[in-house]
Write a protein that holds these residues in place. Structure first.
Motif, PDB file in Angstrom:
ATOM      1  N   TRP A 130       0.864  -1.185   0.000  1.00  0.00           N
ATOM      2  CA  TRP A 130       0.000   0.000   0.000  1.00  0.00           C
ATOM      3  C   TRP A 130       0.895   1.228   0.000  1.00  0.00           C
ATOM      4  O   TRP A 130       1.947   1.235   0.647  1.00  0.00           O
ATOM      5  N   MET A 131       0.456   2.296  -0.690  1.00  0.00           N
ATOM      6  CA  MET A 131       1.295   3.488  -0.746  1.00  0.00           C
ATOM      7  C   MET A 131       1.547   4.115   0.628  1.00  0.00           C
ATOM      8  O   MET A 131       2.473   4.914   0.782  1.00  0.00           O
ATOM      9  N   THR A 150      -7.068   6.899   7.060  1.00  0.00           N
ATOM     10  CA  THR A 150      -7.277   6.989   5.614  1.00  0.00           C
ATOM     11  C   THR A 150      -7.858   5.680   5.097  1.00  0.00           C
ATOM     12  O   THR A 150      -8.289   4.836   5.879  1.00  0.00           O
ATOM     13  N   GLY A 151      -7.891   5.505   3.779  1.00  0.00           N
ATOM     14  CA  GLY A 151      -8.396   4.253   3.191  1.00  0.00           C
ATOM     15  C   GLY A 151      -9.844   4.369   2.787  1.00  0.00           C
ATOM     16  O   GLY A 151     -10.257   3.867   1.759  1.00  0.00           O
ATOM     17  N   SER A 167      -6.717  12.036   2.676  1.00  0.00           N
ATOM     18  CA  SER A 167      -7.087  11.356   1.439  1.00  0.00           C
ATOM     19  C   SER A 167      -6.201  11.792   0.272  1.00  0.00           C
ATOM     20  O   SER A 167      -5.841  12.950   0.145  1.00  0.00           O
ATOM     21  N   GLY A 168      -5.872  10.821  -0.532  1.00  0.00           N
ATOM     22  CA  GLY A 168      -5.038  11.026  -1.719  1.00  0.00           C
ATOM     23  C   GLY A 168      -5.014   9.681  -2.404  1.00  0.00           C
ATOM     24  O   GLY A 168      -6.037   9.207  -2.856  1.00  0.00           O
ATOM     25  N   GLY A 169      -3.879   8.998  -2.375  1.00  0.00           N
ATOM     26  CA  GLY A 169      -3.881   7.620  -2.855  1.00  0.00           C
ATOM     27  C   GLY A 169      -2.634   7.253  -3.635  1.00  0.00           C
ATOM     28  O   GLY A 169      -1.678   8.036  -3.728  1.00  0.00           O
ATOM     29  N   THR A 171       0.600  10.154  -1.814  1.00  0.00           N
ATOM     30  CA  THR A 171       0.520  11.074  -0.688  1.00  0.00           C
ATOM     31  C   THR A 171      -0.959  11.340  -0.423  1.00  0.00           C
ATOM     32  O   THR A 171      -1.831  10.716  -1.045  1.00  0.00           O
ATOM     33  N   LYS A 229      -9.833  -2.457   1.381  1.00  0.00           N
ATOM     34  CA  LYS A 229     -10.883  -1.637   0.760  1.00  0.00           C
ATOM     35  C   LYS A 229     -11.959  -2.511   0.146  1.00  0.00           C
ATOM     36  O   LYS A 229     -11.666  -3.548  -0.449  1.00  0.00           O
TER      37      LYS A 229
END
Ligand SMILES: CC(=O)CC(=O)O
Length: 659
Positions: A320-321, A395-396, A421-423, A428, A617
């Protein structure tokens, strides 16, 4: 208990504000640039109106080391294709080791099979230097790919830093990824070296991966060597792998070595991340050394308030990032905390105890972990000493207002909660927290500095206080530089730029409030649209979540030929409680009152579990496509699910419906 969205839950006091890194940066702007931007709103506005000056101050503020001067801050303001700080030559790892003389620990790590251990900056530096030498001996140079199939453990961080110090390109798959998922990722990028473990433990169960690794390697002819980490067993047999070199040998050096840094172009690749779309192989997204460097310096130091006294944890796997983001914490001199294993093993309290044991200052996790702690009625604040904890980040998926409230009621009163939030696409968060701002239930505190986030209607008009597509209307340095094997750039173009010309469309629904906060409503392609009223799935889940007996839920919108749609709701019951008519009635009532009468599901089904990605997710769009008649192979790779068998239910239901 329902909590009103937008309820003020916390405000930093004057002392907290004045001690923050964001405040220090504002003071610096005033002193050095005569920019008196004392409130966040005016600071953000300047940062996006004048992105050239903003990113140049970030460069200057963080004393970026460049081995060649840059010509311009950015080549043009049109997207895609913007190039940043052209001619500059930088190295990400060099910036991490600016902190090599820090006397605090660099890393604290633990796993289901390893006791907690602290690693000093000195040891991190020496191991990285020794591994760099081993990689050099193998022949790794700038631009070569190093692929990692290793978990979130100390060795993986060393391997990343050694790789990037050489200007080589890092790519990682987590060992819980199935064989096919790994092959689809690594085959694309033709790595020269692979770093791997023998197996791992999760939730008390052992998983031997050696046979799988052998199969993976047989499909990647570019591999020249393997660095092997004996993690699950002392005597793992790696002999069938491509030129195995044990970890002990790889970091052995007869005398301490000096780490060298290969300067690479600011816009050269740092790593390749993957995002599995609904068709084709996962997109191999390439981010630049310089773009990630500037963005991670900014987001971790200013927005997360990390510095050399912080202890920064994010519960993540290496697939995961958020793992890459966690590593970014090292750029600030902060200690980073790694955990490999199940977050709920041996019990649901484990990570909260880990927070106490490690004296964590920032606890990063997924919204689903927090809402699950809430649903399980855990009270970490009563059970554990969390006196060092300053921030909880999530997040997520969107953290519902009740999840925010739970943090204040059951973790700590004086805590800064940020939902971000980003992804993967940008590696980031562009919506995040600021230590200088208040926290409102259900709202992300702010748009990140330099990130021109807007909400667009279908005609490209900017909206305030209304739900629209999340877009970035100005270039951002950590946008991908390209996708691997996408020579004409069309796959990247279609991924982000073909909805609104010249504008990055992220694929989420967002509302930006007048306060500058925002609310995310889930993926825009999974939106529930009944009779023209569009509603993000996060609102549905929030309403259903309030029913005590329900553990989890998933709603899908299935358009019908007559223009209407059916909206089945799939429900997982808590502790196998019965799915009674009364529960069904409560679900309908909640949806009717909290969303709209049109969002009452047309069908309701009880399922044992919902299929989820390895990052936890829900997979709304693939399930939608399966229910509409697509085959599983057309929509996704089963190996990217944490619970492959859970998809069978939906495949069978689709067969029945599409008979
Ligand atoms: C920062 C993020 O947006 C993480 C994610 O949801 O993948």
């Amino acid at each position: 208990m329902k909590v009103e969205e937008g309820t003020l839950l916390w405000e930093p006091n004057e002392q907290q504000i004045k001690q923050s890194n964001m405040y220090a940066y504002q003071q610096w702007l005033a002193e050095k640039k005569q920019l008196h931007l004392n409130d966040y709103a005016s600071l953000w506005k300047w940062s996006v109106d004048d992105i050239t000056s903003f990113w140049e101050t970030i460069w200057e503020y963080f004393n970026v080391i460049s081995h060649h001067p840059y010509q311009h801050v950015l080549s043009s303001t049109s997207m895609p294709g913007t190039r940043w700080f052209k001619e500059a030559k930088v190295n990400y790892a060099e910036h991490v080791f600016k902190h090599k003389n820090n006397s605090n620990p660099a890393i604290i790590h633990a796993s289901e099979t390893r006791e907690m251990q602290e690693i000093s900056w000195k040891q991190l530096y020496q191991d990285t230097a020794a591994l760099q030498q081993t990689l050099k001996n193998i022949g790794v140079t700038k631009g070569d790919r190093v692929a990692s199939y290793a978990p979130n453990i100390y060795e993986t961080i060393v391997a990343f830093l050694a790789t990037s110090s050489l200007g080589a390109i890092w790519s990682s798959a987590s060992p819980d990824f199935g064989k096919q998922s790994v092959i689809e990722r690594f085959q694309q990028i033709e790595p020269k070296v692979m770093i791997t473990i023998d197996g791992y433990q999760y939730g008390g169960k052992s998983f031997n991966r050696i046979a799988i690794i052998e199969e993976i390697q047989s499909t990647i002819p570019s591999l020249e060597a393997t660095i092997t980490i004996p993690y699950l067993y002392d005597d793992a047999d790696f002999s069938n792998l491509k030129r195995p070199i044990t970890w002990t040998d790889a970091v052995h050096a007869s005398k301490p070595l000096e780490l060298t840094y290969t300067p690479v172009g600011f816009n050269d690749p740092l790593w390749v991340l993957y995002s599995s779309g609904t068709t084709g192989k996962p997109k191999a997204i390439v981010h630049s050394q310089g773009g990630m460097l500037l963005e991670h310096l900014k987001s971790t130091h200013l927005h997360l308030d990390l510095d050399k006294d912080s202890r920064f944890f994010w519960f993540t796997t290496t697939g995961w990032m958020m793992w890459n983001f966690l590593v970014g914490g090292l750029l600030t001199g902060s200690c980073i905390i790694l955990y490999d294993g199940s977050p709920t093993y041996p019990d649901e309290r484990y990570l909260w105890k880990f927070a106490e044991d490690t004296k964590m200052t920032v606890f990063g996790t997924s919204a689903s972990f927090l809402t699950s702690s809430m649903k399980k009625d855990i009270h970490p604040g009563e059970e554990f000493d969390l006196s060092n904890l300053k921030n909880i980040s999530s997040t997520g998926s969107p953290l519902p207002p009740e999840g925010f409230q739970w943090c204040y009621t059951h973790v700590k009163k004086d805590i800064w909660v940020s939902s971000v939030s980003g992804g993967t696409d940008v590696c980031t968060a562009f919506l995040l927290g600021s230590p200088t701002l208040p926290v409102y239930a259900g709202e992300l505190q702010c748009s990140g500095l330099g990130a021109k986030v807007e909400s667009y209607d279908p005609n490209g008009n900017s909206l305030v206080n209304e739900i629209g597509e999340l877009v970035l209307t100005k270039p951002f340095p950590c946008m991908p530089i390209f996708f691997w094997n996408d020579d004409d750039g069309m796959r990247m173009y279609h991924s982000y730029f073909d909805t609104y010309r010249g504008v990055w469309c992220h694929g989420d629904y967002i509302k930006i409030t007048e306060k500058g906060t925002s609310i995310i409503y889930g993926r825009s392609d999974a939106t529930i649209n009944r009779g023209g009223i569009r509603i993000g799935t996060s609102e549905i889940y929030r309403a259903v979540d309030q029913i005590e007996e329900v553990e989890d839920s998933l709603m899908i919108d299935l358009p019908q030929p007559n223009g209407d749609s059916i909206t089945p709701l799939f429900v997982v019951m808590k502790d196998r409680k019965p799915f009674t008519d009364e529960v069904k009635r409560s679900i309908k009532n909640n949806l009717r009152t909290h969303c709209s009468p049109r969002h009452v599901p047309t069908h309701m089904f009880e399922v044992k579990e919902l299929p989820k990605t390895l990052n936890g997710k829900k997979i709304e769009v693939p399930i939608k496509k399966i229910l509409m008649g697509a085959s599983i192979e057309q929509v996704m790779n089963k190996g990217s699910l944490i619970n492959e068998s859970a998809i069978e239910y939906f495949i069978n239901l689709a067969k029945e419906w599409n008979k």
